[in-house]
Design an enzyme around this catalytic site. Sequence first.
Site, PDB file in Angstrom:
ATOM      1  N   GLU A 246      61.113   3.899  62.648  1.00 40.79           N
ATOM      2  CA  GLU A 246      62.177   3.735  63.628  1.00 40.79           C
ATOM      3  C   GLU A 246      61.804   4.414  64.940  1.00 40.79           C
ATOM      4  O   GLU A 246      61.043   5.391  64.949  1.00 40.79           O
ATOM      5  CB  GLU A 246      63.500   4.326  63.103  1.00 40.79           C
ATOM      6  CG  GLU A 246      64.072   3.565  61.922  1.00 40.79           C
ATOM      7  CD  GLU A 246      65.487   3.995  61.587  1.00 40.79           C
ATOM      8  OE1 GLU A 246      66.173   4.551  62.480  1.00 40.79           O
ATOM      9  OE2 GLU A 246      65.912   3.777  60.441  1.00 40.79           O
TER      10      GLU A 246
ATOM     11  N   LYS B 202      70.284  15.768  50.242  1.00 42.22           N
ATOM     12  CA  LYS B 202      69.543  15.204  49.115  1.00 42.22           C
ATOM     13  C   LYS B 202      69.397  16.286  48.053  1.00 42.22           C
ATOM     14  O   LYS B 202      68.793  17.330  48.295  1.00 42.22           O
ATOM     15  CB  LYS B 202      68.165  14.697  49.563  1.00 42.22           C
ATOM     16  CG  LYS B 202      68.248  13.494  50.500  1.00 42.22           C
ATOM     17  CD  LYS B 202      66.894  12.898  50.806  1.00 42.22           C
ATOM     18  CE  LYS B 202      67.032  11.669  51.707  1.00 42.22           C
ATOM     19  NZ  LYS B 202      65.730  11.047  52.022  1.00 42.22           N
TER      20      LYS B 202
ATOM     21  N   ASP C  16      62.885  10.007  56.294  1.00 43.45           N
ATOM     22  CA  ASP C  16      62.753   9.759  54.848  1.00 43.45           C
ATOM     23  C   ASP C  16      61.374  10.143  54.329  1.00 43.45           C
ATOM     24  O   ASP C  16      60.523   9.294  54.045  1.00 43.45           O
ATOM     25  CB  ASP C  16      63.032   8.284  54.529  1.00 43.45           C
ATOM     26  CG  ASP C  16      64.477   7.904  54.808  1.00 43.45           C
ATOM     27  OD1 ASP C  16      65.336   8.787  54.724  1.00 43.45           O
ATOM     28  OD2 ASP C  16      64.735   6.723  55.107  1.00 43.45           O
TER      29      ASP C  16
ATOM     30  N   ASP D 238      55.291   5.656  50.846  1.00 38.47           N
ATOM     31  CA  ASP D 238      56.480   4.801  50.940  1.00 38.47           C
ATOM     32  C   ASP D 238      56.949   4.599  52.383  1.00 38.47           C
ATOM     33  O   ASP D 238      58.141   4.561  52.643  1.00 38.47           O
ATOM     34  CB  ASP D 238      57.611   5.428  50.112  1.00 38.47           C
ATOM     35  CG  ASP D 238      58.766   4.471  49.903  1.00 38.47           C
ATOM     36  OD1 ASP D 238      58.510   3.265  49.742  1.00 38.47           O
ATOM     37  OD2 ASP D 238      59.916   4.921  49.904  1.00 38.47           O
TER      38      ASP D 238
ATOM     39  N   ALA E 223      69.472  17.139  59.680  1.00 32.61           N
ATOM     40  CA  ALA E 223      70.415  16.921  60.767  1.00 32.61           C
ATOM     41  C   ALA E 223      70.477  15.440  61.127  1.00 32.61           C
ATOM     42  O   ALA E 223      69.441  14.757  61.176  1.00 32.61           O
ATOM     43  CB  ALA E 223      70.017  17.748  61.986  1.00 32.61           C
ATOM     44  N   PHE E 224      71.673  14.959  61.390  1.00 28.26           N
ATOM     45  CA  PHE E 224      71.858  13.580  61.817  1.00 28.26           C
ATOM     46  C   PHE E 224      71.369  13.399  63.247  1.00 28.26           C
ATOM     47  O   PHE E 224      71.492  14.293  64.089  1.00 28.26           O
ATOM     48  CB  PHE E 224      73.332  13.188  61.737  1.00 28.26           C
ATOM     49  CG  PHE E 224      73.672  12.375  60.518  1.00 28.26           C
ATOM     50  CD1 PHE E 224      74.128  11.080  60.638  1.00 28.26           C
ATOM     51  CD2 PHE E 224      73.526  12.913  59.249  1.00 28.26           C
ATOM     52  CE1 PHE E 224      74.438  10.320  59.518  1.00 28.26           C
ATOM     53  CE2 PHE E 224      73.839  12.169  58.126  1.00 28.26           C
ATOM     54  CZ  PHE E 224      74.293  10.860  58.263  1.00 28.26           C
ATOM     55  N   LEU E 225      70.821  12.221  63.513  1.00 23.64           N
ATOM     56  CA  LEU E 225      70.462  11.838  64.874  1.00 23.64           C
ATOM     57  C   LEU E 225      71.699  11.256  65.560  1.00 23.64           C
ATOM     58  O   LEU E 225      72.683  10.926  64.906  1.00 23.64           O
ATOM     59  CB  LEU E 225      69.328  10.816  64.845  1.00 23.64           C
ATOM     60  CG  LEU E 225      68.002  11.320  64.268  1.00 23.64           C
ATOM     61  CD1 LEU E 225      66.996  10.174  64.187  1.00 23.64           C
ATOM     62  CD2 LEU E 225      67.442  12.472  65.091  1.00 23.64           C
TER      63      LEU E 225
END
Length: 541
Positions: A415, A237, A430, A410, A342-344
């Site tokens: 999840e 981002k 997020d 927001d 980092a991606f999950l």
Amino acid sequence: MPGLRRDRLLTLLLLGTLLSADLYFHLWPQVQRQLRPREDPPSCPCAGRVSSPASDSPAASSDPGPAARNFSQAGPRAERGGDGRSGPGSKLQALFAHPLYSVLEEPPLLGPEDSLLASQEALRYYRRKVARWNRRHKMYKEQLNLTSLDPPLQLRLEASWVRFHLGINRHGLYSRSSPIVNQLLRDMRHFPTVSADYSQDEKALLGACDCTQIVKPSGVHLKLVLRFSDFGKAMFKPMRQQRDEETPEDFFYFIDFQRHNAEIAAFHLDRILDFRRVPPTVGKLVNVTKEILEVTKNEILQSVFFVSPASNVCFFAKCPYMCKTEYAVCGNPHLLEGSLSAFLPSLNLAPRLSVPNPWIRSYTLAGKEEWEVNPLYCDIVKQIYPYNSSNRLLNIIDMAIFDFLIGNMDRHHYEMFTKFGDDGFLIHLDNARGFGRHSHDELSILSPLSQCCVIKKKTLLHLQLLAQANYRLSDVMRESLLDDQLTPVLTEPHLLALDRRLQIILKAVEGCIEAHGEESVIASGPAEQSAPDSGRVKWTS
């Protein structure tokens, strides 16, 4: 005879040349090694190559190496350097050395059912992914008639992202004692990028953006997926707002900018609170030309790059209401600040459930949700599955406390991994709309706590500890953020706002206890019964 003599002379010259070359390139280096002092052995350029990538960038050479310190252990304390890092007076090290951060978690991890991934299944899946990526990359090069000397990517079992994925368990995204997080942060910062692409969210929006909608899901930010040379992935981002800029008062929360530094700070705060529910996030200066434009295979992404009148390289989101240069992000001229999260694990390996937040806000200009007008709204929630029988409501309140501290309005969904069932932890994804206004405390974010009047004992003990002078929240956050390349991540007013908001939370809990009693408010589940006292066993104002 003269010709024969010339042949002999040329042969002798050739033999002499070969002998000289052998002496210079073979015998002389051996003599040098024998003569070199034994107490000063040569440094090996390959040392540590497995654990950390080589880098010739200035940032890499000057990085102090946060991976050398396990965040959850105090360890030996060196003198505090001029940059304010951990030393004898380190409040951060003292915090992580506190018994609250060393107590065994309950329930204990018993076996494979408590780990998110089955290791062998996950490794087979990742090997297939690497092989497919290499095939597609080769085909892409062949289509463009490009020759590449780069070797195919390899799956390294010791890669930090692999170990991070395999370490996720029912207690959190990582364990307190794991050194992998710091290594993962370091790797994301230093490994070269091999590909860049839009995220799946933005791919879904391409050509399908509805300009009549008030809420545009990806309209005021841009995020990209970067893949590194170790095959790890991160969500990038870019910087959209300066640190000292506050969100204008007239902005609705759903049109606010997404801030890269908020993602970074949210990870550090989540770790300090001992939630461990935010994916590891690090700041980085990204060369948008070399690390995005030159490695992306997405023609749409390639098409949105341009050079500004100031000779800076810029790019923007490809969407009907966003394809304007005024919405672009620009390097200086090539370097751009951003956050890398980092991606999950893939949803194919670890399915996740996306659930609307019971305290979701109205995403219209004038509408209100029931919780905003009904002070007894929590009584309704408590009668609904799964909030009537599991720890889900307590986890929602943990999330509300976290969001109030960062000022995030927001949180429309949350999840969680389906494997861990109704009592699984909520993933705090997020967080980029946090840390927008340090001068304003949005009390409505605390509605789950103030309306339900219940809180985990473990959470309360951590909040009480961080309110003490020796472990002051602003001080430990300031010190933790020094490890990031983009320091200062937060301005001083934002750090001080954390202390102010922490006191508001504690006062809200105090009011609940006065109204309903301590036993009704402080939930002592299995995980809280064994928690050590932080110095305040009974509630005191």
